[in-house]
Design a protein around this motif. Structure first.
Motif, mmCIF file in Angstrom:
data_model
loop_
_atom_site.group_PDB
_atom_site.id
_atom_site.type_symbol
_atom_site.label_atom_id
_atom_site.label_comp_id
_atom_site.label_asym_id
_atom_site.label_seq_id
_atom_site.Cartn_x
_atom_site.Cartn_y
_atom_site.Cartn_z
ATOM 1 N N ARG A 85 -1.286 1.359 6.203
ATOM 2 C CA ARG A 85 0.088 0.863 6.288
ATOM 3 C C ARG A 85 0.319 -0.375 5.433
ATOM 4 N NH1 ARG A 85 1.759 1.631 12.668
ATOM 5 N NH2 ARG A 85 0.966 3.769 12.901
ATOM 6 N N VAL A 86 -0.719 -0.867 4.799
ATOM 7 C CA VAL A 86 -0.576 -2.032 3.926
ATOM 8 C C VAL A 86 -0.163 -1.551 2.544
ATOM 9 C CG1 VAL A 86 -1.739 -4.022 2.909
ATOM 10 C CG2 VAL A 86 -2.291 -3.317 5.243
ATOM 11 N N ARG A 87 0.898 -2.135 2.028
ATOM 12 C CA ARG A 87 1.412 -1.774 0.720
ATOM 13 C C ARG A 87 1.202 -2.923 -0.263
ATOM 14 N NH1 ARG A 87 0.950 2.181 2.965
ATOM 15 N NH2 ARG A 87 2.488 3.784 3.523
ATOM 16 N N PRO A 88 1.150 -2.621 -1.559
ATOM 17 C CA PRO A 88 0.976 -3.698 -2.546
ATOM 18 C C PRO A 88 1.998 -4.810 -2.405
ATOM 19 C CG PRO A 88 0.679 -1.562 -3.588
ATOM 20 C CD PRO A 88 1.146 -1.287 -2.194
ATOM 21 N N ARG A 89 3.225 -4.472 -2.012
ATOM 22 C CA ARG A 89 4.238 -5.518 -1.880
ATOM 23 C C ARG A 89 3.900 -6.492 -0.750
ATOM 24 N NH1 ARG A 89 6.728 -0.885 0.227
ATOM 25 N NH2 ARG A 89 7.199 -0.986 2.475
ATOM 26 N N ASP A 90 3.084 -6.023 0.216
ATOM 27 C CA ASP A 90 2.694 -6.910 1.316
ATOM 28 C C ASP A 90 1.778 -8.030 0.841
ATOM 29 O OD1 ASP A 90 4.104 -5.378 3.197
ATOM 30 O OD2 ASP A 90 2.404 -4.003 3.435
ATOM 31 N N LEU A 91 1.145 -7.825 -0.302
ATOM 32 C CA LEU A 91 0.212 -8.817 -0.828
ATOM 33 C C LEU A 91 0.786 -9.552 -2.036
ATOM 34 C CD1 LEU A 91 -3.085 -6.730 -0.606
ATOM 35 C CD2 LEU A 91 -2.153 -8.319 1.080
ATOM 36 N N ARG A 92 2.089 -9.382 -2.257
ATOM 37 C CA ARG A 92 2.722 -10.037 -3.392
ATOM 38 C C ARG A 92 2.742 -11.546 -3.160
ATOM 39 N NH1 ARG A 92 8.122 -7.377 -4.372
ATOM 40 N NH2 ARG A 92 6.701 -5.656 -4.883
ATOM 41 N N VAL A 93 2.364 -12.306 -4.172
ATOM 42 C CA VAL A 93 2.280 -13.770 -4.075
ATOM 43 C C VAL A 93 3.299 -14.390 -5.025
ATOM 44 C CG1 VAL A 93 0.792 -15.790 -4.347
ATOM 45 C CG2 VAL A 93 -0.167 -13.639 -3.497
#
Length: 708
Positions: A85-93
């Motif tokens: 359920r983790v998407r790349p946008r969740d890790l956007r800095v």
């Protein structure tokens, strides 16, 4: 390498958990927070499996590896379930966060490799952190190359451990997985210290930031966060005045010269271990010597951010979600063994914050004219119980275990912290008298010397802040009161300083807020009260005051950085002969064996080889609650015994399997070694020659039937 696979899987699993539970938290909190969550949870799962493998299955040699494999598998399962359920946008800095993260990692890397590094294949430790690594290195290696189950204190063999050893066990996990001693301490320290810096910044932006600023430089929370990070990195004491006097001969102009600053060596303060009213615990040394303090502090700041973010998101009249606080309580309770002193201080803050929220719901601390609402207050108290009950249920057994199974010696009343430690204090040699004006004046002087303008600016933040911010400051003040009213452990200086390290980190955002508001609003204040000045001069005056206050807050810390840079280093594992002894002990002695050595030593071949010794550094063993006097006498009597019968009778009363005779024993000032006694015994191994000779004797072989 197993350690790399474990760290990657466990950290990603932690990030997945935090992303699921805290989707609104910034990535600079969740990513290092994932590592911290992995430390808290998997260190316990690994320890439980390793203890069972050793005690039940008898797999001493492989117990730690089995535990590490099981924890890696469990983390992989969590990652498989939640990671989808983790998407790349969740890790956007965001750009600002990314730049700060790079700077935080760079500073943390430099600090940690200044204290512990490798040169020409040799592991070196800085002089100012040399002592503590002797204990923590021994603890970690008692698991990674020994089998310390059930766990004993390596510096006091034969007795259950009475020291928080959670992080040292985690370091052992990394060593078992293939990392060196250096990286098993430095890598968690780098990530942990980075997490401290980034979480502090995130807390400031949460409390003082603008929801959608047009530009980052117009966000007050960003500036408050940057100042708070600078405060965390530096030292707010008045120790810098000694630099001007000692390094620059009293000349302020010479003190400003870069070459004078660049060449500075040694910390400016030494209390309470010297007759100094300014303590050394405000310097980076407090963190550089204690990686477990870094990790425990980072965990607490992560949980503080979680709680503050949850409270900030509540609508008016709503009570906290018990499920969120239960998760915080479980994580908090499990983390006790990382650092019990920090845990207690954090419990004061978190408990106080929730209690103040309940009182605020009654209108006791809310806006004027607010009506009491018992139902709402009860909801706050019930939510607080969801935090407190699991935290206490998980932490109290650990506290009892690490206090020898009892409560004596753990907590005791003690007024004034280290106010009376210096001869300059009116209460020196005794305890602070609560009815003595002179003692309270010494108390005020003590905190002024150690914190400078930090406390006055914190008071200004109370005036400038909202009711919400005042409640948080009040909870922070509870930590300050706790450290000044209660002594934790046997050594008030060596233990309670962690209370004030936490207090400084919790109060720092509000001091930074007061400083930023002085810059922003000082001109408006002067417009009202200094009408004779031109508008430009009013604004410049406010900013000049702000710059001066900022300099007073950080200048001692900048000088401390030169101390870190210029500190000399020594070898961790000793010379080639000692390393041969260490390698022989690892290969040829049982994993749970223990040794007799000269006491009051920090680095010995047996402890570096993961074995226990009868008595190491006495001050640390006694501060952990062990009675060292009898062992000191017995060790001295054995090494100076007139005949084998006397030595063997004394050895029968000590939990040791081997006796080591080496350079430390020959030159010990605590006894006169009777070398002839040991010449009559057949050694199991001999290394070196002359005065540097090491001989290892097996007690059962030397004493035969007289063995206990």
């Amino acid at each position: 390498m197993l350690a790399v696979a474990y760290l990657l899987v466990a950290t990603l699993a932690g990030v997945a958990v935090l992303t699921r539970a805290l989707p609104s938290a910034p990535a600079i909190v969740r990513v290092p927070g994932g590592f911290l969550l992995a430390v808290v949870v998997t260190s316990w799962t690994t320890y439980a499996v390793a203890l069972g493998s050793s005690e039940v299955l008898g797999w001493d040699e492989h117990a730690l590896r089995v535990g590490l494999l099981v924890s890696t598998a469990l983390a992989a399962l969590v990652l498989l379930v939640l990671g989808r359920r983790v998407r790349p946008r969740d890790l956007r800095v965001p750009r600002v966060d990314g730049v700060l993260a790079v700077l935080a990692v760079t500073v943390s890397w430099w600090l940690m490799h200044s204290r512990l590094r490798e040169e020409n294949g040799e592991t070196l430790v800085s002089a100012n952190t040399w002592g503590d690594l002797g204990l923590h290195g021994a603890l970690s290696r008692s698991f990674s190359v020994g089998a310390n189950y059930p766990t004993q204190y390596p510096f006091f063999a034969g007795e259950p451990i009475r020291y928080h050893f959670g992080f040292d066990f985690f370091a052992a996990m990394l060593q078992e997985g293939g990392l060196s001693l250096l990286w098993s301490f430095n890598l968690p320290a780098i990530i942990g210290f980075t997490a401290m810096l980034l979480t502090t910044f995130a807390i400031c932006r949460l409390l003082f930031g603008v929801a959608a600023p047009p530009r980052w430089w117009r966000d007050r929370g960003v500036w408050v966060g940057l100042v708070a990070v600078a405060l965390l990195l530096t030292n707010q004491s008045l120790g810098w005045l000694r630099y001007v006097q000692q390094d620059a001969g009293g000349s302020l102009l010479r003190a400003l010269r870069p070459d004078v600053l660049w060449a500075h060596k040694g910390y400016l303060t030494g209390g309470p271990y010297t007759d100094d009213r300014i303590v050394m615990f405000n310097t980076p040394n407090a963190y550089l010597t204690q990686t477990h303090l870094i990790v425990a502090m980072a965990v607490v700041l992560l949980l503080v951010h979680v709680v503050l973010a949850h409270l900030d998101a509540l609508s008016d009249g709503a009570a906290p979600d018990g499920r969120v606080l239960a998760g915080v309580g479980v994580t908090f309770g499990v983390s006790f063994w990382l650092n019990g002193v920090v845990w207690l201080a954090a419990a004061v803050f978190l408990g106080g914050l929730l209690l103040l929220g309940a009182l605020g719901a009654l209108g006791a601390l809310g806006a004027l004219g607010a009506r009491s609402d018992r139902r709402r207050s009860g909801a706050w108290l019930r939510a607080g119980a969801w935090f407190a009950v699991p935290a206490l249920l998980l932490a109290v057994p650990q506290a009892l275990l690490l206090n020898g199974g009892g409560t004596e010696g753990g907590l005791r009343p003690h007024l004034g912290y280290l106010t009376c430690s210096s001869t300059a204090s009116s209460c020196h040699g005794g305890r602070m008298d609560p009815f003595s004006a002179a003692d309270w004046w010494s108390f005020t002087q003590y905190w002024w010397l150690n914190e400078g303008v930090f406390i006055p600016l914190l008071a200004l933040a109370v005036v400038l802040g909202s009711w919400r911010e005042r409640r948080i400051i009040a909870a922070t003040a509870g930590v300050f009161l706790w450290g000044n009213l209660v002594q934790v452990g046997q050594d008030v200086g060596g233990q309670n300083h962690k209370v004030f390290n936490l207090w400084e980190n919790l109060a720092g955002p509000f001091v930074a807020y007061a400083l930023v508001m002085t810059w922003v609003s000082g001109g408006r204040v002067l417009r009202r009260h200094a009408r004779g000045l031109r508008v430009r001069w009013r604004s410049l005056g406010a900013r000049a005051v702000t710059v001066c206050l900022a300099c007073f807050l950080v200048v001692s810390g900048l000088i401390d950085a030169m101390t870190v840079k210029n500190d000399y280093v020594v070898s961790v594992f000793g010379d080639a002969t000692q390393q041969q002894v260490m390698e022989w002990i690892i290969a040829e002695t049982p994993l749970r064996s223990s040794f007799l050595t000269d006491y009051d030593q920090l680095y010995t071949a047996p402890t570096l080889a993961g074995r226990g010794i009868a008595l190491g550094y006495s001050s640390w063993a006694s501060s952990a609650g062990y009675d060292v006097t009898e062992r000191q006498r017995a060790i001295a009597a054995i090494y100076s015994a007139p005949d084998p019968a006397t030595a063997c009778a004394l050895l029968a009363g000590l939990p040791v399997d081997h006796v080591l005779v080496g350079p430390q024993e020959r030159t010990s000032p605590r006894f006169a070694l009777n070398e002839a006694l040991f010449d009559g015994w057949a050694p199991d191994a001999t290394f070196g020659s002359g005065a540097t000779t090491y001989r290892v004797f097996r007690v059962s072989r030397a004493c035969g039937a007289s063995r206990r």
